[in-house]
Enzyme design. Structure first.
Site, PDB file in Angstrom:
ATOM      1  CG  ASN A   1      -1.557   0.986   0.967  1.00 33.01           C
ATOM      2  OD1 ASN A   1      -1.501   1.848   0.417  1.00 33.01           O
ATOM      3  ND2 ASN A   1      -2.234   1.242   2.254  1.00 33.01           N
TER       4      ASN A   1
ATOM      5  CE  LYS B   1       0.099   3.049   5.401  1.00 31.99           C
ATOM      6  NZ  LYS B   1       0.238   3.385   6.346  1.00 31.99           N
TER       7      LYS B   1
ATOM      8  CG  HIS C   1      -6.266   1.706   5.601  1.00 28.69           C
ATOM      9  ND1 HIS C   1      -5.281   2.879   6.019  1.00 28.69           N
ATOM     10  CD2 HIS C   1      -4.688   0.501   4.826  1.00 28.69           C
ATOM     11  CE1 HIS C   1      -3.717   2.216   6.147  1.00 28.69           C
ATOM     12  NE2 HIS C   1      -3.729   1.048   5.796  1.00 28.69           N
TER      13      HIS C   1
ATOM     14  CD  GLU D   1      -2.990   4.888   6.342  1.00 28.93           C
ATOM     15  OE1 GLU D   1      -3.293   5.380   5.319  1.00 28.93           O
ATOM     16  OE2 GLU D   1      -2.372   4.820   7.151  1.00 28.93           O
TER      17      GLU D   1
ATOM     18  CD  GLU E   1      -3.287  -2.543   6.934  1.00 28.67           C
ATOM     19  OE1 GLU E   1      -2.026  -2.938   6.947  1.00 28.67           O
ATOM     20  OE2 GLU E   1      -3.594  -0.843   7.705  1.00 28.67           O
TER      21      GLU E   1
ATOM     22  N   GLY F   1       2.343   2.008  10.900  1.00 24.75           N
ATOM     23  CA  GLY F   1       3.762   3.531  10.534  1.00 24.75           C
ATOM     24  C   GLY F   1       4.551   3.810  12.031  1.00 24.75           C
TER      25      GLY F   1
ATOM     26  CB  SER G   1       5.496  -1.382  11.652  1.00 27.69           C
ATOM     27  OG  SER G   1       4.829  -0.856  12.351  1.00 27.69           O
TER      28      SER G   1
ATOM     29  N   GLY H   1       3.295  -1.105   3.973  1.00 26.84           N
ATOM     30  CA  GLY H   1       2.779   0.025   3.770  1.00 26.84           C
ATOM     31  C   GLY H   1       4.077   0.730   3.498  1.00 26.84           C
TER      32      GLY H   1
HETATM   33  P1  13P Z   1       3.308   0.119   7.827  1.00 24.71           P
HETATM   34  O1  13P Z   1       3.266  -0.850   6.910  1.00 24.71           O
HETATM   35  O2  13P Z   1       4.224   1.942   6.821  1.00 24.71           O
HETATM   36  O3  13P Z   1       3.136   0.281   9.367  1.00 24.71           O
HETATM   37  O4  13P Z   1       1.994   0.726   7.332  1.00 24.71           O
HETATM   38  C1  13P Z   1       0.967  -0.412   6.999  1.00 24.71           C
HETATM   39  C2  13P Z   1      -0.367  -0.543   6.395  1.00 24.71           C
HETATM   40  O5  13P Z   1      -1.528   0.983   6.646  1.00 24.71           O
HETATM   41  C3  13P Z   1      -0.638  -1.639   5.143  1.00 24.71           C
HETATM   42  O6  13P Z   1      -2.040  -0.927   4.592  1.00 24.71           O
END
Ligand code: 13P
Length: 257
Positions: free
Chosen positions: A11, A13, A97, A99, A169, A175, A215, A236
């Site tokens: 992803n 983002k 997601h 976010e 997740e 993150g 992560s 991510g």
């Molecule tokens: P990270 O791998 O940066 O923690 O992000 C995970 C994520 O939200 C994937 O959709």
């Protein structure tokens, strides 16, 4: 025993311009490009989705959107439809997601409508669920995840459920560098499967792939993939770099360490 083929999804983002997207495709190693086990899926911003699909044409890399609206077309300024995603070269789409839930008003209700629209257009939904830190601390993790899964799949035909991907997740692991312990991630992924078994059929639940996200790094992936209920990863930050994403894709080889 069902054989579930692992899937590694990236992803991106809100990262990468056209030039950066083409540079990633150039630098992504051939063995990762041609990987069918695990399957590889990359979900870039809409603006580069078609460029990524073109750059990976003739390889095994599949492309997905990061969101979709549920209507096919219409006066919905700023939205992108499942038909448009398919037209641009997508086979998958991330839905729900955290976010989007946190910043853009995504609800379990809109997630459900988007899942139904994606399935109608033969796009594979990657449905994201997971608890926030305060929910985990209050002992609400299982409840939150079960309800998110149930609402995402409301009125989805049981025969379509086996084809969806879920991603567990935990919001506090995204993150932050705080990976969820593998045995706990495995437990919650198993809970997602149990919930699906009750809503659809045991066969669908056995076939559904449940990914872990939060992560994920080249250093963590082997242990995560060794868990029986974890069928892949939604990555991510580490998916932005071609060499670290290739190491995650190649988690079975020692080079991942
Ligand atoms: P990270 O791998 O940066 O923690 O992000 C995970 C994520 O939200 C994937 O959709």
């Amino acid at each position: 025993m069902t054989m579930r083929k692992p899937a590694i999804a990236g992803n991106w983002k809100m990262y990468k311009t056209l030039a950066e997207t083409r540079a990633f495709a150039e630098a992504f190693p051939a063995d990762a490009k041609n990987s069918t086990d695990p399957e590889v899926i990359l979900c870039p911003p809409f603006t580069v989705l078609n460029a990524l699909a073109e750059a990976f044409k003739g390889t095994a890399v599949q492309v997905g959107g990061q969101d979709t609206f549920w209507q096919d077309e219409g006066a919905y300024t700023g939205e992108v439809s499942p038909v448009m995603l398919k037209d641009a070269g997508a086979s998958h789409v991330i839905i729900g997601h955290s976010e989007r839930r946190q910043f853009f008003g995504e609800t379990d209700g809109s997630v459900n409508r988007k899942v139904q629209a994606a399935l109608q257009w033969q796009l594979v939904p990657i449905i994201c669920v997971g608890e926030k830190l305060e929910e985990r601390e209050a002992g609400l993790t299982d409840n939150v995840v079960i309800v998110q899964v149930q609402r995402a799949l409301l009125n989805v035909a049981p025969e379509l459920v086996s084809g969806v991907l879920f991603a567990y997740e935990p919001v506090w692991a995204i993150g932050t560098g705080k990976t969820c312990a593998s045995d706990e991630a495995n437990r919650v992924c198993g809970l997602i499967r149990e919930t699906i078994a009750k809503m659809a059929t045991p066969e669908a639940a056995a076939a559904v792939r449940v990914l872990y996200g939060g992560s994920v790094k080249p250093e963590t992936i082997a242990e995560q993939m060794a868990q029986p209920e974890i069928d892949g990863a939604l990555v991510g930050g580490a998916s932005l770099d071609p060499s670290s994403f290739a190491k995650i894709v190649g988690y079975r080889t020692a080079a991942a360490h």
